[in-house]
Motif scaffolding. Structure first.
Motif, PDB file in Angstrom:
ATOM      1  N   ILE A 133     -41.816  13.669 -39.625  1.00  0.00           N
ATOM      2  CA  ILE A 133     -41.787  14.665 -39.287  1.00  0.00           C
ATOM      3  C   ILE A 133     -42.998  15.111 -40.059  1.00  0.00           C
ATOM      4  O   ILE A 133     -43.467  14.828 -41.147  1.00  0.00           O
ATOM      5  N   ASN A 134     -44.065  15.560 -39.124  1.00  0.00           N
ATOM      6  CA  ASN A 134     -45.747  15.996 -38.987  1.00  0.00           C
ATOM      7  C   ASN A 134     -45.464  17.369 -38.927  1.00  0.00           C
ATOM      8  O   ASN A 134     -44.883  18.481 -38.392  1.00  0.00           O
ATOM      9  N   ASN A 135     -47.207  18.074 -39.154  1.00  0.00           N
ATOM     10  CA  ASN A 135     -46.926  19.391 -39.440  1.00  0.00           C
ATOM     11  C   ASN A 135     -47.174  20.115 -37.554  1.00  0.00           C
ATOM     12  O   ASN A 135     -46.856  20.641 -37.104  1.00  0.00           O
ATOM     13  N   ASP A 136     -47.017  18.871 -37.030  1.00  0.00           N
ATOM     14  CA  ASP A 136     -47.155  19.270 -35.356  1.00  0.00           C
ATOM     15  C   ASP A 136     -45.999  19.456 -34.862  1.00  0.00           C
ATOM     16  O   ASP A 136     -45.985  20.728 -33.999  1.00  0.00           O
ATOM     17  N   LEU A 137     -44.847  19.300 -35.184  1.00  0.00           N
ATOM     18  CA  LEU A 137     -43.360  19.057 -35.180  1.00  0.00           C
ATOM     19  C   LEU A 137     -42.874  20.382 -35.743  1.00  0.00           C
ATOM     20  O   LEU A 137     -42.021  20.727 -35.200  1.00  0.00           O
ATOM     21  N   VAL A 138     -43.370  21.011 -37.033  1.00  0.00           N
ATOM     22  CA  VAL A 138     -42.148  21.725 -37.625  1.00  0.00           C
ATOM     23  C   VAL A 138     -43.276  23.199 -38.158  1.00  0.00           C
ATOM     24  O   VAL A 138     -42.824  24.021 -37.954  1.00  0.00           O
ATOM     25  N   CYS A 139     -44.714  23.240 -38.189  1.00  0.00           N
ATOM     26  CA  CYS A 139     -45.216  24.045 -38.523  1.00  0.00           C
ATOM     27  C   CYS A 139     -45.926  24.956 -37.929  1.00  0.00           C
ATOM     28  O   CYS A 139     -46.530  24.844 -37.087  1.00  0.00           O
ATOM     29  N   ARG A 140     -44.999  25.628 -37.154  1.00  0.00           N
ATOM     30  CA  ARG A 140     -45.190  26.146 -35.697  1.00  0.00           C
ATOM     31  C   ARG A 140     -43.723  27.497 -35.360  1.00  0.00           C
ATOM     32  O   ARG A 140     -43.421  27.814 -36.067  1.00  0.00           O
ATOM     33  N   PRO A 141     -44.352  28.413 -34.683  1.00  0.00           N
ATOM     34  CA  PRO A 141     -43.324  29.807 -35.174  1.00  0.00           C
ATOM     35  C   PRO A 141     -42.354  29.853 -34.509  1.00  0.00           C
ATOM     36  O   PRO A 141     -41.687  30.689 -34.375  1.00  0.00           O
ATOM     37  N   ASP A 142     -41.880  28.850 -33.760  1.00  0.00           N
ATOM     38  CA  ASP A 142     -41.002  28.671 -32.865  1.00  0.00           C
ATOM     39  C   ASP A 142     -40.084  28.066 -33.577  1.00  0.00           C
ATOM     40  O   ASP A 142     -38.328  27.783 -32.896  1.00  0.00           O
ATOM     41  N   VAL A 143     -40.421  27.116 -34.592  1.00  0.00           N
ATOM     42  CA  VAL A 143     -39.560  26.600 -35.495  1.00  0.00           C
ATOM     43  C   VAL A 143     -39.367  27.922 -36.406  1.00  0.00           C
ATOM     44  O   VAL A 143     -39.559  27.934 -37.507  1.00  0.00           O
ATOM     45  N   PRO A 144     -37.841  27.943 -36.523  1.00  0.00           N
ATOM     46  CA  PRO A 144     -36.893  28.803 -38.048  1.00  0.00           C
ATOM     47  C   PRO A 144     -37.280  28.126 -39.095  1.00  0.00           C
ATOM     48  O   PRO A 144     -38.237  26.760 -39.497  1.00  0.00           O
ATOM     49  N   SER A 145     -37.352  29.001 -40.522  1.00  0.00           N
ATOM     50  CA  SER A 145     -37.855  29.346 -41.630  1.00  0.00           C
ATOM     51  C   SER A 145     -36.822  29.401 -42.798  1.00  0.00           C
ATOM     52  O   SER A 145     -37.850  28.777 -43.860  1.00  0.00           O
TER      53      SER A 145
END
Length: 280
Positions: A133-145
């Protein structure tokens, strides 16, 4: 009854006070531009989690509903949730959850929930190498926090009024539980008092040796337990749902070896208040 009323009050307060919140657009930012995780403020839940989370409507392939060797008339009404999380690091106060997966071992419909989570901070390279799991996978506006709104909805859909919820994870006392407690604390809430937790690491310490010369100190991790029981799971290694699939099978084998009953499982359970010490 008092416990149920307190839980319902907490749940109603959460759902009545969770304003929608825009997610921070982290995609494409360098690590130097990512916000300082220490600057995060306590806040109420976001409701923007419906589209990216997955509620599976089928049983995990190869995972059968658990049946204890000695049954209780109440056991089938209590959710038995096997779960796993992935995080940006190992220290709970400095890191955030990046993935959450859970499977109800009593089976039935809609028995699986999993979602990626935007940690709003950089994922270190050494963690990305292990967890995939890297930044490209989770650090995106369409992924909930925020995971709690859907997680609470998932539990509510499975819980029988007046009955507890049993959460099972490997090393839950030192890792998964404290991180979950931190998520509740970040949202100015507490883990519901009728949630109980069972640590399969502690159960593994009670397993009989396979050989007289066996050193049990090295046989308590999930990988070793899978080898012990000949369990192999396909899919990306170390991802949350793959770990859940492994633990579902390991837990059933362990329950048989330990002759674990429903009452025995409840004796092993710890209360949610145990994790409050990690928030100090």
């Amino acid at each position: 009854m008092a416990l149920l009323l307190r839980f319902n009050q907490l749940r109603n307060n959460i759902w009545s006070s969770c304003p929608a919140r825009l997610l921070m657009p982290h995609a494409g930012l360098s690590s130097g531009k990512l916000p300082d995780p220490k600057s995060y403020e306590r806040r109420l839940f976001s409701t923007r989690v419906q589209e990216t989370a997955s509620l599976d409507r089928t049983c995990i392939s190869g995972i059968q509903p658990l049946e204890f060797q000695q049954t209780s008339e109440h056991e089938q009404s209590v959710p038995l949730l096997i779960f796993d999380i992935k995080t940006t690091g190992f220290l709970q106060k400095r890191n955030r959850i990046t993935e959450f997966a859970v499977h109800d071992l009593w089976a039935g419909k809609n028995n699986t929930f999993e979602t990626l989570l935007n940690p709003e901070m950089d994922v270190p390279n050494y963690i990305a190498a292990v967890s995939n799991i890297n930044n490209d996978l989770v650090c995106r506006p369409d992924v909930p926090s925020d995971v709690l709104p859907l997680l609470l909805a998932f539990v509510r859909s499975r819980q029988t009024p007046g009955k507890p919820v049993i959460w099972v994870a490997h090393n839950v006392k030192r890792f998964d539980g404290p991180f979950l407690a931190q998520e509740f604390d970040r949202c100015s809430a507490q883990i519901p008092e009728d949630w109980l937790f069972v640590d399969t690491y502690c159960l593994a310490r009670k397993l009989p040796k396979l050989l007289p010369s066996e050193d049990k100190r090295h046989l308590h991790d999930l990988g070793s337990l899978c080898k012990r029981y000949g369990i192999s799971v396909e899919g990306p290694p170390h991802r949350a749902m793959q770990e859940v699939m492994k633990l579902c099978q390991v837990f059933q084998k362990m329950s048989f070896d330990l002759k674990l009953t429903y009452e025995g499982l409840m004796d092993e359970a710890i209360e949610a208040s145990y994790f409050s010490k990690f928030l100090k």
